[in-house]
Design a protein around this motif. Structure first.
Motif, PDB file in Angstrom:
ATOM      1  N   SER A  28      21.854  -9.411 -42.124  1.00  0.00           N
ATOM      2  CA  SER A  28      21.341  -9.456 -40.751  1.00  0.00           C
ATOM      3  C   SER A  28      22.490  -9.453 -39.749  1.00  0.00           C
ATOM      4  CB  SER A  28      20.464 -10.687 -40.536  1.00  0.00           C
ATOM      5  OG  SER A  28      19.295 -10.605 -41.308  1.00  0.00           O
ATOM      6  N   ASP A  29      23.571 -10.137 -40.093  1.00  0.00           N
ATOM      7  CA  ASP A  29      24.754 -10.126 -39.227  1.00  0.00           C
ATOM      8  C   ASP A  29      25.340  -8.721 -39.149  1.00  0.00           C
ATOM      9  OD1 ASP A  29      24.733 -12.933 -38.641  1.00  0.00           O
ATOM     10  OD2 ASP A  29      25.655 -13.312 -40.603  1.00  0.00           O
ATOM     11  N   PHE A  30      25.369  -8.013 -40.287  1.00  0.00           N
ATOM     12  CA  PHE A  30      25.872  -6.639 -40.281  1.00  0.00           C
ATOM     13  C   PHE A  30      24.955  -5.740 -39.461  1.00  0.00           C
ATOM     14  CE2 PHE A  30      26.286  -2.378 -42.331  1.00  0.00           C
ATOM     15  CZ  PHE A  30      27.547  -2.093 -41.830  1.00  0.00           C
ATOM     16  N   GLU A  31      23.659  -5.940 -39.585  1.00  0.00           N
ATOM     17  CA  GLU A  31      22.699  -5.181 -38.773  1.00  0.00           C
ATOM     18  C   GLU A  31      22.996  -5.380 -37.289  1.00  0.00           C
ATOM     19  OE1 GLU A  31      17.849  -5.003 -37.993  1.00  0.00           O
ATOM     20  OE2 GLU A  31      18.675  -6.538 -39.315  1.00  0.00           O
ATOM     21  N   ASP A  32      23.207  -6.626 -36.861  1.00  0.00           N
ATOM     22  CA  ASP A  32      23.542  -6.908 -35.460  1.00  0.00           C
ATOM     23  C   ASP A  32      24.852  -6.240 -35.052  1.00  0.00           C
ATOM     24  OD1 ASP A  32      21.256  -8.476 -35.358  1.00  0.00           O
ATOM     25  OD2 ASP A  32      22.351 -10.375 -35.576  1.00  0.00           O
ATOM     26  N   PHE A  33      25.828  -6.266 -35.971  1.00  0.00           N
ATOM     27  CA  PHE A  33      27.131  -5.638 -35.704  1.00  0.00           C
ATOM     28  C   PHE A  33      26.959  -4.142 -35.443  1.00  0.00           C
ATOM     29  CE2 PHE A  33      30.869  -3.364 -37.304  1.00  0.00           C
ATOM     30  CZ  PHE A  33      31.890  -3.968 -36.583  1.00  0.00           C
ATOM     31  N   VAL A  34      26.194  -3.459 -36.303  1.00  0.00           N
ATOM     32  CA  VAL A  34      25.990  -2.020 -36.126  1.00  0.00           C
ATOM     33  C   VAL A  34      25.215  -1.747 -34.842  1.00  0.00           C
ATOM     34  CG1 VAL A  34      24.896   0.061 -37.085  1.00  0.00           C
ATOM     35  CG2 VAL A  34      26.162  -1.494 -38.589  1.00  0.00           C
ATOM     36  N   GLU A  35      24.207  -2.543 -34.568  1.00  0.00           N
ATOM     37  CA  GLU A  35      23.410  -2.334 -33.352  1.00  0.00           C
ATOM     38  C   GLU A  35      24.265  -2.455 -32.101  1.00  0.00           C
ATOM     39  OE1 GLU A  35      19.126  -3.658 -31.468  1.00  0.00           O
ATOM     40  OE2 GLU A  35      20.160  -5.079 -32.773  1.00  0.00           O
ATOM     41  N   LYS A  36      25.188  -3.421 -32.071  1.00  0.00           N
ATOM     42  CA  LYS A  36      26.065  -3.611 -30.898  1.00  0.00           C
ATOM     43  C   LYS A  36      27.171  -2.556 -30.854  1.00  0.00           C
ATOM     44  CE  LYS A  36      25.286  -8.532 -30.769  1.00  0.00           C
ATOM     45  NZ  LYS A  36      25.719  -9.798 -31.327  1.00  0.00           N
ATOM     46  N   THR A  37      27.693  -2.190 -32.016  1.00  0.00           N
ATOM     47  CA  THR A  37      28.824  -1.270 -32.084  1.00  0.00           C
ATOM     48  C   THR A  37      28.414   0.183 -31.859  1.00  0.00           C
ATOM     49  OG1 THR A  37      29.885  -2.760 -33.661  1.00  0.00           O
ATOM     50  CG2 THR A  37      30.759  -0.524 -33.529  1.00  0.00           C
ATOM     51  N   ASP A  38      27.280   0.578 -32.425  1.00  0.00           N
ATOM     52  CA  ASP A  38      26.862   1.978 -32.382  1.00  0.00           C
ATOM     53  C   ASP A  38      25.337   2.053 -32.285  1.00  0.00           C
ATOM     54  OD1 ASP A  38      26.393   4.704 -32.809  1.00  0.00           O
ATOM     55  OD2 ASP A  38      27.963   4.872 -34.336  1.00  0.00           O
ATOM     56  N   PRO A  39      24.798   1.834 -31.088  1.00  0.00           N
ATOM     57  CA  PRO A  39      23.340   1.841 -30.927  1.00  0.00           C
ATOM     58  C   PRO A  39      22.685   3.140 -31.399  1.00  0.00           C
ATOM     59  CG  PRO A  39      24.388   1.045 -28.929  1.00  0.00           C
ATOM     60  CD  PRO A  39      25.482   1.545 -29.835  1.00  0.00           C
ATOM     61  N   TYR A  40      23.379   4.270 -31.256  1.00  0.00           N
ATOM     62  CA  TYR A  40      22.816   5.545 -31.696  1.00  0.00           C
ATOM     63  C   TYR A  40      22.640   5.557 -33.215  1.00  0.00           C
ATOM     64  CZ  TYR A  40      22.194  10.495 -32.578  1.00  0.00           C
ATOM     65  OH  TYR A  40      21.706  11.697 -33.018  1.00  0.00           O
ATOM     66  N   LEU A  41      23.677   5.182 -33.954  1.00  0.00           N
ATOM     67  CA  LEU A  41      23.581   5.120 -35.412  1.00  0.00           C
ATOM     68  C   LEU A  41      22.506   4.120 -35.821  1.00  0.00           C
ATOM     69  CD1 LEU A  41      24.514   5.819 -38.280  1.00  0.00           C
ATOM     70  CD2 LEU A  41      26.211   3.995 -38.057  1.00  0.00           C
ATOM     71  N   PHE A  42      22.438   2.999 -35.140  1.00  0.00           N
ATOM     72  CA  PHE A  42      21.420   2.001 -35.438  1.00  0.00           C
ATOM     73  C   PHE A  42      20.026   2.613 -35.351  1.00  0.00           C
ATOM     74  CE2 PHE A  42      18.470  -1.346 -34.211  1.00  0.00           C
ATOM     75  CZ  PHE A  42      18.681  -2.261 -35.231  1.00  0.00           C
ATOM     76  N   GLU A  43      19.781   3.383 -34.297  1.00  0.00           N
ATOM     77  CA  GLU A  43      18.474   4.019 -34.129  1.00  0.00           C
ATOM     78  C   GLU A  43      18.207   5.063 -35.221  1.00  0.00           C
ATOM     79  OE1 GLU A  43      15.951   3.156 -32.188  1.00  0.00           O
ATOM     80  OE2 GLU A  43      17.232   1.492 -31.565  1.00  0.00           O
ATOM     81  N   VAL A  44      19.236   5.803 -35.620  1.00  0.00           N
ATOM     82  CA  VAL A  44      19.082   6.773 -36.714  1.00  0.00           C
ATOM     83  C   VAL A  44      18.680   6.044 -37.992  1.00  0.00           C
ATOM     84  CG1 VAL A  44      20.351   8.350 -38.239  1.00  0.00           C
ATOM     85  CG2 VAL A  44      20.613   8.536 -35.756  1.00  0.00           C
ATOM     86  N   VAL A  45      19.361   4.946 -38.293  1.00  0.00           N
ATOM     87  CA  VAL A  45      19.052   4.190 -39.508  1.00  0.00           C
ATOM     88  C   VAL A  45      17.633   3.651 -39.450  1.00  0.00           C
ATOM     89  CG1 VAL A  45      19.605   2.085 -40.797  1.00  0.00           C
ATOM     90  CG2 VAL A  45      21.440   3.604 -40.044  1.00  0.00           C
TER      91      VAL A  45
END
Length: 158
Positions: A28-45
């Motif tokens: 969950s912490d990694f999920e938050d990290f990706v969401e903050k770091t790269d919102p576009y990639l987060f949405e793709v995932v």
């Protein structure tokens, strides 16, 4: 393997070890990290890999759970908006590769970046009384054993 050590004590180290020391090392912490770091990639995932909402909690197993049908539909729709002729599946391949291979590479890079960041966080939690002469099998990505406890790297198997 243990026979080469005088001390026969074995420690199995999992994520609870890093959590004990206050490291934000859950998926969950990694999920938050990706969401903050790269919102576009987060949405793709979320859109193409996380159909059942469990992707982040079992990321290693779920990387092959691509919703390729939805990805092709979206790509065809997007290409249809930008081109005069009707797009074919071959037209979609570069975009599909960008989403799949590109997403994998970026997630791997973010995992490395995230772990590197974890290794820089000051540790908290009660210091454990670990035997430096023991043998360790660690399932963690961090270097807590070697850096905080000064366990010799030759005694740690990852």
């Amino acid at each position: 393997m243990l026979s080469r050590f005088n001390n026969k004590r074995l420690y199995l180290i999992g994520n609870g070890f890093d959590l004990h020391h206050g490291l934000p090392s859950t998926y969950s912490d990694f999920e938050d990290f990706v969401e903050k770091t790269d919102p576009y990639l987060f949405e793709v995932v979320v859109r193409y890999f996380d159909a059942d909402g469990t992707f982040w909690h079992t990321i290693e197993e779920n990387l092959d759970e691509l919703d390729d049908v939805q990805l092709v539909r979206d790509t065809l729709r997007e290409l249809g908006r930008t081109r005069l002729n009707t797009p074919t599946l071959e037209d979609c391949l570069p975009t599909i590769e960008l989403y799949t291979v590109g997403a994998f590479h970026r997630l791997k890079a973010y995992m490395v970046s995230s772990v590197t960041g974890l290794n820089l966080i000051p540790l908290s939690g009660k210091r454990l009384n670990l035997d430096p002469a023991a043998f360790y099998i660690s399932f963690n990505y961090t270097n807590t054993l070697a850096s905080y406890y000064q366990i010799p790297p030759r005694r740690i198997h990852y």
